[in-house]
Design a protein around this motif. Sequence first.
Motif, PDB file in Angstrom:
ATOM      1  N   UNK A  16      68.624  13.254  -2.393  1.00 20.55           N
ATOM      2  CA  UNK A  16      69.040  12.061  -1.657  1.00 20.55           C
ATOM      3  C   UNK A  16      69.538  10.995  -2.627  1.00 20.55           C
ATOM      4  N   UNK A  17      68.874  10.880  -3.772  1.00 25.47           N
ATOM      5  CA  UNK A  17      69.276   9.886  -4.767  1.00 25.47           C
ATOM      6  C   UNK A  17      70.710  10.125  -5.229  1.00 25.47           C
ATOM      7  N   UNK A  18      71.039  11.389  -5.423  1.00 25.16           N
ATOM      8  CA  UNK A  18      72.360  11.719  -5.938  1.00 25.16           C
ATOM      9  C   UNK A  18      73.415  11.716  -4.828  1.00 25.16           C
ATOM     10  N   UNK A  19      73.000  12.086  -3.602  1.00 23.94           N
ATOM     11  CA  UNK A  19      73.986  12.303  -2.536  1.00 23.94           C
ATOM     12  C   UNK A  19      74.246  11.067  -1.678  1.00 23.94           C
ATOM     13  N   UNK A  20      73.269  10.178  -1.569  1.00 23.73           N
ATOM     14  CA  UNK A  20      73.415   9.053  -0.643  1.00 23.73           C
ATOM     15  C   UNK A  20      74.626   8.159  -0.928  1.00 23.73           C
ATOM     16  N   UNK A  21      74.947   7.888  -2.202  1.00 24.99           N
ATOM     17  CA  UNK A  21      76.120   7.042  -2.454  1.00 24.99           C
ATOM     18  C   UNK A  21      77.398   7.560  -1.788  1.00 24.99           C
ATOM     19  N   UNK A  22      77.559   8.883  -1.696  1.00 23.72           N
ATOM     20  CA  UNK A  22      78.741   9.442  -1.034  1.00 23.72           C
ATOM     21  C   UNK A  22      78.808   8.949   0.410  1.00 23.72           C
ATOM     22  N   UNK A  23      77.657   9.001   1.074  1.00 20.87           N
ATOM     23  CA  UNK A  23      77.585   8.591   2.474  1.00 20.87           C
ATOM     24  C   UNK A  23      77.849   7.086   2.597  1.00 20.87           C
ATOM     25  N   UNK A  24      77.201   6.304   1.732  1.00 21.33           N
ATOM     26  CA  UNK A  24      77.330   4.853   1.816  1.00 21.33           C
ATOM     27  C   UNK A  24      78.794   4.439   1.632  1.00 21.33           C
ATOM     28  N   UNK A  25      79.442   5.006   0.617  1.00 23.36           N
ATOM     29  CA  UNK A  25      80.830   4.656   0.340  1.00 23.36           C
ATOM     30  C   UNK A  25      81.730   5.025   1.513  1.00 23.36           C
ATOM     31  N   UNK A  26      81.504   6.227   2.045  1.00 27.08           N
ATOM     32  CA  UNK A  26      82.326   6.703   3.149  1.00 27.08           C
ATOM     33  C   UNK A  26      82.149   5.823   4.385  1.00 27.08           C
ATOM     34  N   UNK A  27      80.901   5.515   4.728  1.00 27.23           N
ATOM     35  CA  UNK A  27      80.628   4.716   5.927  1.00 27.23           C
ATOM     36  C   UNK A  27      81.116   3.283   5.739  1.00 27.23           C
ATOM     37  N   UNK A  28      80.920   2.749   4.542  1.00 25.02           N
ATOM     38  CA  UNK A  28      81.353   1.375   4.297  1.00 25.02           C
ATOM     39  C   UNK A  28      82.867   1.254   4.473  1.00 25.02           C
ATOM     40  N   UNK A  29      83.596   2.245   3.952  1.00 27.18           N
ATOM     41  CA  UNK A  29      85.049   2.243   4.094  1.00 27.18           C
ATOM     42  C   UNK A  29      85.467   2.257   5.560  1.00 27.18           C
ATOM     43  N   UNK A  30      84.804   3.093   6.347  1.00 27.80           N
ATOM     44  CA  UNK A  30      85.130   3.178   7.771  1.00 27.80           C
ATOM     45  C   UNK A  30      84.810   1.858   8.475  1.00 27.80           C
ATOM     46  N   UNK A  31      83.680   1.245   8.101  1.00 25.16           N
ATOM     47  CA  UNK A  31      83.278  -0.027   8.712  1.00 25.16           C
ATOM     48  C   UNK A  31      84.293  -1.121   8.433  1.00 25.16           C
ATOM     49  N   UNK A  32      84.798  -1.136   7.193  1.00 25.46           N
ATOM     50  CA  UNK A  32      85.762  -2.159   6.827  1.00 25.46           C
ATOM     51  C   UNK A  32      87.057  -1.993   7.612  1.00 25.46           C
ATOM     52  N   UNK A  33      87.388  -0.718   7.870  1.00 25.25           N
ATOM     53  CA  UNK A  33      88.626  -0.452   8.603  1.00 25.25           C
ATOM     54  C   UNK A  33      88.454  -0.739  10.096  1.00 25.25           C
ATOM     55  N   UNK A  34      87.187  -0.672  10.585  1.00 20.78           N
ATOM     56  CA  UNK A  34      86.956  -0.898  12.010  1.00 20.78           C
ATOM     57  C   UNK A  34      87.106  -2.385  12.338  1.00 20.78           C
ATOM     58  N   UNK A  35      87.636  -2.662  13.488  1.00 26.16           N
ATOM     59  CA  UNK A  35      87.902  -4.046  13.882  1.00 26.16           C
ATOM     60  C   UNK A  35      86.606  -4.746  14.296  1.00 26.16           C
ATOM     61  N   UNK A  36      86.195  -5.806  13.594  1.00 29.74           N
ATOM     62  CA  UNK A  36      84.931  -6.469  13.926  1.00 29.74           C
ATOM     63  C   UNK A  36      84.991  -7.212  15.261  1.00 29.74           C
ATOM     64  N   UNK A  37      86.214  -7.365  15.831  1.00 28.34           N
ATOM     65  CA  UNK A  37      86.316  -8.128  17.075  1.00 28.34           C
ATOM     66  C   UNK A  37      85.613  -7.426  18.237  1.00 28.34           C
ATOM     67  N   UNK A  38      85.509  -6.084  18.157  1.00 30.26           N
ATOM     68  CA  UNK A  38      84.777  -5.373  19.205  1.00 30.26           C
ATOM     69  C   UNK A  38      83.328  -5.815  19.221  1.00 30.26           C
ATOM     70  N   UNK A  39      82.738  -5.914  18.004  1.00 35.51           N
ATOM     71  CA  UNK A  39      81.355  -6.367  17.911  1.00 35.51           C
ATOM     72  C   UNK A  39      81.223  -7.796  18.407  1.00 35.51           C
ATOM     73  N   UNK A  40      82.219  -8.638  18.039  1.00 32.10           N
ATOM     74  CA  UNK A  40      82.168 -10.037  18.463  1.00 32.10           C
ATOM     75  C   UNK A  40      82.249 -10.133  19.983  1.00 32.10           C
ATOM     76  N   UNK A  41      83.111  -9.296  20.554  1.00 28.08           N
ATOM     77  CA  UNK A  41      83.224  -9.305  22.018  1.00 28.08           C
ATOM     78  C   UNK A  41      81.897  -8.922  22.656  1.00 28.08           C
ATOM     79  N   UNK A  42      81.241  -7.911  22.081  1.00 25.50           N
ATOM     80  CA  UNK A  42      79.943  -7.484  22.598  1.00 25.50           C
ATOM     81  C   UNK A  42      78.945  -8.622  22.502  1.00 25.50           C
ATOM     82  N   UNK A  43      79.022  -9.372  21.384  1.00 25.86           N
ATOM     83  CA  UNK A  43      78.102 -10.478  21.181  1.00 25.86           C
ATOM     84  C   UNK A  43      78.348 -11.576  22.228  1.00 25.86           C
ATOM     85  N   UNK A  44      79.611 -11.869  22.534  1.00 24.52           N
ATOM     86  CA  UNK A  44      79.893 -12.912  23.533  1.00 24.52           C
ATOM     87  C   UNK A  44      79.397 -12.487  24.908  1.00 24.52           C
TER      88      UNK A  44
END
Lengths: 256, 272
Positions: free
Chosen positions: A134-162
Amino acid sequence: MPLPLLLPALVGLVFLILPLLALLIRAPWRSLPDQLTSHEVWQALQLSLLCATAATAVSLVIGVPLAWLLARVEFRGRGLVRALVTLPLVLPPVVGGVALLMALGRNGVVGKWLDDWFGLTLPFTTAGVIVAEAFVAMPFLVISVEGTLRAADPRYEEAAATLGASRFTAFRRVTLPLIAPGVAAGAVLAWARALGEFGATITFAGNFPGRTQTMPLAVYLALQSDPAAAISLSLVLLAVSVAVLAGLRDRWMTAS
Amino acid sequence: MTRSVLRTLQVTGAATAALLVLSACSSDDSSSDDSSSAGSGSSSDKLSGTVTVFAAASLKESFEKLGKQFEREHPGTKVTFSFGGSDSLAAGITGGAPADVFAAASPKTMKIVTDAGDAASGTPATFVRNELEIATLPGNPDKIGSLKDLTGSGLKVVLCDKEVPCGSAAQKALDASGLKLTPVSYEQDVKAALTKVELKEADAAVVYKTDVKAAGDKVEGVAFPESADAINDYPITLLKDARNTATAKAFIALVRSAEGQKVLTGAGFLKP
C-alpha cells in the motif's frame, strides 16, 4: 516518413518488446503445466492476489479522501504535501522498506507502541506485506484520482450544496460518481504496482512461503536455483499484467 | 640547482622505466604463476587496471580491507567488489556479468560457475572456512544457549534461504541434531538475516561467526556445538572471461598469502 525519427522509434519498440519475447522463447513450455500446478506457485500467486487486492482496498479507503483534500481544499503548503505524497513513486522500494521498518517495525518509532499496547507487530506477517504494498502503490491512486477531480467541474458540487446537501453528501452522491472512471483507473494501476512490488516487501515483511512470499519474491529466489521455474513464474505475472492492460484498454485507447 | 635536481629525477625516472620494461620482459620469459604473485615483489611486476571481484556477502569486511591493501601495494590498480548471496552472484556470472574473480561461500555455488565453464582452468582453491553461530540481541535477553532454544516458544528467528550457503549450512546443522525450526523469514543473504536482528525485528538469526564479529556490539554471538557439522568451505577462482588476468591472479594470491590469511582469521574465519 523521416528516417531520423523512424529508426530510433523502431529501436525503442524492439528494446521494449524483445525481453518479453525472449521470456516466451525461453519458456520451458513442456514442463510448464507441472511448474504452474505446483503447490508453491499457487501459494505465492494466491498470496500475491490477496495482498495486492487488500493493499488496493486500503489505498482506496484513505487515498481517495487524500486526493480530495489535495484537489479541493486550499491550504498553506499544499504543494509540499503533494510532493510528499508522490515521494514513494520515485523512492527506491528498498528504501521504502527500510523506512517502514524504522516507523512500523517492532522497534520502530510507532511500531514500538503498537507492540507494547496491542501486541501487534507487522514485520514477517501478511499484514506487513499489505502495508508495504500500500505504501508503494497508493501514490498511483492518489495522483490519478486527484487529476480526475481537478478536471471535474466543481459547480456540480456547488449546485448540490445550494440544494441543501452537506459537503460529505455532495462528495458521496455527486463527486464520487463523477470521478468513478478515474478512481477505477487509479485502483487498477495501484493494484498492478502492488502485485509487482518486491523491494519494500522483502525488506519489511521478509520471505516465508505462504505468509510473506509473494510472486516477485518467489521469482527472485527461484532464479537462484531453478531458472526454469523462475521463467514460468514470470510468465504468470506477465499474463496478469497483460490482463490488467486489457482491462484498462478502453480508457486508454479512447482517451488517445 | 633545481634544474640539476630535475635532471637527476628525469634520469632516474628513465632508468626505472627501463628497468621495469626489462623486468617485465624477463618475467614474461619465466612466467610461472606463483613467482609473479608474491605479495612482496610488488614493484617488479607492473600491475594495473581494475579487478572486479564477486564475493559472498560474509566476506565483505575482510575483502574490503584486503582490497585497500592491494591498491596500496600496487599503485595504479583498483579493486571493485560486488558482494551478495553466492547464488545470485553465481547466477550473475553464468549470465555474463563482467567479473574477474569469484569467491563463493560454498563449493555448491562455486560448482554452478565451474559447471557452466565460466571459471578458468584448474580446481578452485579453498581459502577459508566459516562456522555458524547464533546471533542474538545484545545481552541475550531471551537467554538463548543452544540451537534447541531457538525451536521453542514465541521466538522470532530468521534463517538464510535454503538456496544460500548460510541457509543450507543452518539446515544441515538442524538436520544433524534432529531439530525442526520454523523461522519467521528466509532471508536472501546472510547480511539481510543479521540486519533483522540488528534492527531488533527478530530475536535471533543463524549466521556466520564472522558476521557476528563484524556486527560488533549490535548483536551477541552464541556458539553451538552442532555448527561443527556444517562448516562451509569458501572456494575462490579466476574467471575465464577475466579482462585483467594478471592483476586478478595477484589479488587471489594476496587472499591466499600469509598476510591475507591474517586478515581473514582476524575476522573470525577458520584456516582452510
